[in-house]
Scaffold this motif. Sequence first.
Motif, short mmCIF file in Angstrom:
data_model
loop_
_atom_site.label_atom_id
_atom_site.label_comp_id
_atom_site.label_asym_id
_atom_site.label_seq_id
_atom_site.Cartn_x
_atom_site.Cartn_y
_atom_site.Cartn_z
N GLN A 125 -3.45 2.01 -8.88
CA GLN A 125 -4.22 2.66 -7.82
C GLN A 125 -5.58 3.09 -8.37
N HIS A 126 -6.60 2.91 -7.54
CA HIS A 126 -7.95 3.33 -7.91
C HIS A 126 -8.51 4.15 -6.76
N THR A 127 -8.86 5.41 -7.02
CA THR A 127 -9.38 6.29 -5.98
C THR A 127 -10.69 6.92 -6.43
N THR A 144 -12.38 6.93 -1.02
CA THR A 144 -11.89 5.57 -0.87
C THR A 144 -10.76 5.35 -1.86
N THR A 180 -9.80 0.51 7.26
CA THR A 180 -8.72 -0.06 6.47
C THR A 180 -8.92 -1.56 6.38
N THR A 186 -7.19 -1.27 1.10
CA THR A 186 -8.28 -0.36 0.78
C THR A 186 -8.53 0.56 1.96
N TYR A 187 -8.47 1.86 1.71
CA TYR A 187 -8.75 2.88 2.72
C TYR A 187 -10.08 3.54 2.37
N THR A 188 -10.94 3.73 3.37
CA THR A 188 -12.20 4.43 3.18
C THR A 188 -12.43 5.34 4.38
N THR A 240 -8.09 2.09 -3.34
CA THR A 240 -7.65 0.69 -3.35
C THR A 240 -6.27 0.64 -3.98
N TYR A 241 -5.33 -0.01 -3.27
CA TYR A 241 -3.93 0.01 -3.68
C TYR A 241 -3.37 -1.42 -3.70
N GLY A 269 0.81 -1.21 0.00
CA GLY A 269 0.00 0.00 0.00
C GLY A 269 0.84 1.26 0.00
N SER A 274 -3.15 -6.13 -1.25
CA SER A 274 -4.12 -5.09 -1.58
C SER A 274 -4.55 -4.40 -0.29
#
Length: 644
Positions: free
Chosen positions: A441-443, A405, A324, A353-355, A407-408, A160, A351
């Motif tokens: 990376q998807h944000t 959010t 997380t 994921t932060y939100t 996702t890494y 991440g 992977s």
Amino acid sequence: MHTSPRIERSPRPLATRWRSVAFLVGANLWLTQAFAQPPSPAPSDNPVPPGTANSAAVPASANDEIVSMPVFDLSAAQDTRMEGTEELSLTRAAMPLNDVAQSVVVINPIFLDAVQPESLADMVAYVGGGQIGNINWGIDRYMIRGFTSQGDFVDGFLSGPGGNAPTTSMYFIDHMEIVKGPAAIMSTNASGVIGGAVNKVSKSPTENYEASLSVEYGRYDDERAILDVGGPVTSDKKLLFRVLGLVQDQKSFYQYQYDKRTDIMPMLSYIFSPTTQVWVKADVLDTHFGSYNGIPLDGRTGQPVAVPPDTNFGEDDPNNWRVTKMWRTWGEFTTHPNEHVAIRFGAIDSSVTYTRTESVLSPSGAGTPTLQPNGTYAYTPYPQYTIPPNYVAGALIPRTTTADTGTYPRREIQNDYDFTFNTGPVANTLLVGADLVDYPQHTEAWSSGGSSVASSPPIDPFDPDHAGVVKVGYNLPPTSRQDMDQTYAKAFALETASFLDDRLLLTYGVSRHRFDESSATYTYNENTGVYGTPSFVPSTTLYKNIVQYGIVAKPLKNVSVFYGRNANFAANPIQNGAFLPPQQGVQKETGVKADLIPGKVNISVSYFELYQVNNTLPAYPATSPQTQVLIPGETSRGFDGDFT
């Protein structure tokens, strides 16, 4: 113990904190019934007849049987050292700390057990030049030699982007290697490792059967249970296992701040021979914690707002929160086919994921200076303050709403070869290797603004009763979405030449780096329902060469004098179809390391000059689309040291 000047955290003063009342349930429970009992021996063809010399203690009876009790051997040696003597992070091969031309501090398991750290920053504060970072509840946010550092490095792998969110549980860590300054072979292409980085070495399978359950309860930063079970799977002790588990529901000093966490880390290892082995580990983490953004500045006094120190200007869950979720699987194969070469293969798939949804007080005033008629610049009517200089008691301060959010995923392959050989009177150690990384990376963001329906009610900062409800249009498309593809590769060589029976060591290393990036950005206006024009950045490649070198001289067997130059870099944004010159950190360091009493007392002192160039800032006046300008950078210099 490692000692250094350290910053005390005011939210957890000793005078006000009721320290945890802890108890341990179980420790190293021998599972003899399940594992340790050997099979019953076969009946003997020649039993000892009654009445012989060996039967004096056994009553003669035709019905008597000889019963064999379970047998096991127990041996242990307690390691009471607070100091570490070798590092793996810089050289990827075990090297004595006194032979390395850079400051590295190793924190051993005995020290971790003594401190019982709640976060990584708690341990960095024990290291010379280390400080707790600007977000003290971020487990991987800290400062080394004046620069904010971050990154969840475990067993030499990064997962991440690191930074704000809690990641690896400290209770799963065996020991830590803290590298001061940049290190291109260990880590690069990251802006958060200029001042240094921490490689956390996780616990491993054990050859002895053991199981422990620890339970801790307290008012702050406690309330957790930790399970540790491991041992051999096969009787020859070649296949080993271990399972680490954590359940936590801890409270914080701050209002509405908590950390609810579950974490499990199973692992297996197989020992083919004393020189060849393989291991694989997995980690699944789910953590839910509160949103806290500090105490703002009062523009009327120039001091923090006069409120209780535990005040949180954001609501409790479910209005404000962070989550997380992480999974990763990583492993390593090492072999030492002969005395001249060692080979290592490592890989990770992960992977994170932060939100989050959080409400933050909005500052007022000018964020940039304005050109005045006399040719000077000034903030009109005043610089930005959360509590403005013209604030009237009882007035409500507006808040912005951050809802996003990210996702890494990250996949990496490492391959190293370590050669040892002699050329005449010179002993050589040559490390060559390569890394391949793929980390898209998807944000997505729903944050407040002109195109968002997200909102938080204003509050009185001196009486924050949090009236109202935080609203976020999660049922609508995000106001912005970015998909970014990133690949990174490096090849490196590091040569260490030893002269005069290890009394003089020269080190020289080079690394070649390739970074490629492309992105697509989409926008949407939640108020009008209109999509904006997508923005695309085609695939663009950056190449960078890094050189490092150092010298270590030993006037006495246990005393080393060293000088080293080390560097790393981080890619800057793409502008006009090309990368801006990369951000680069360079450190020059001179120091002394000494084992005053070998194995008992160790000291190191060094002088460093660490500078970072090619920092970026948004152009002023602002441009559309937004562009960046380069500024000279930052410099940190001074002395630091460690006494163990």
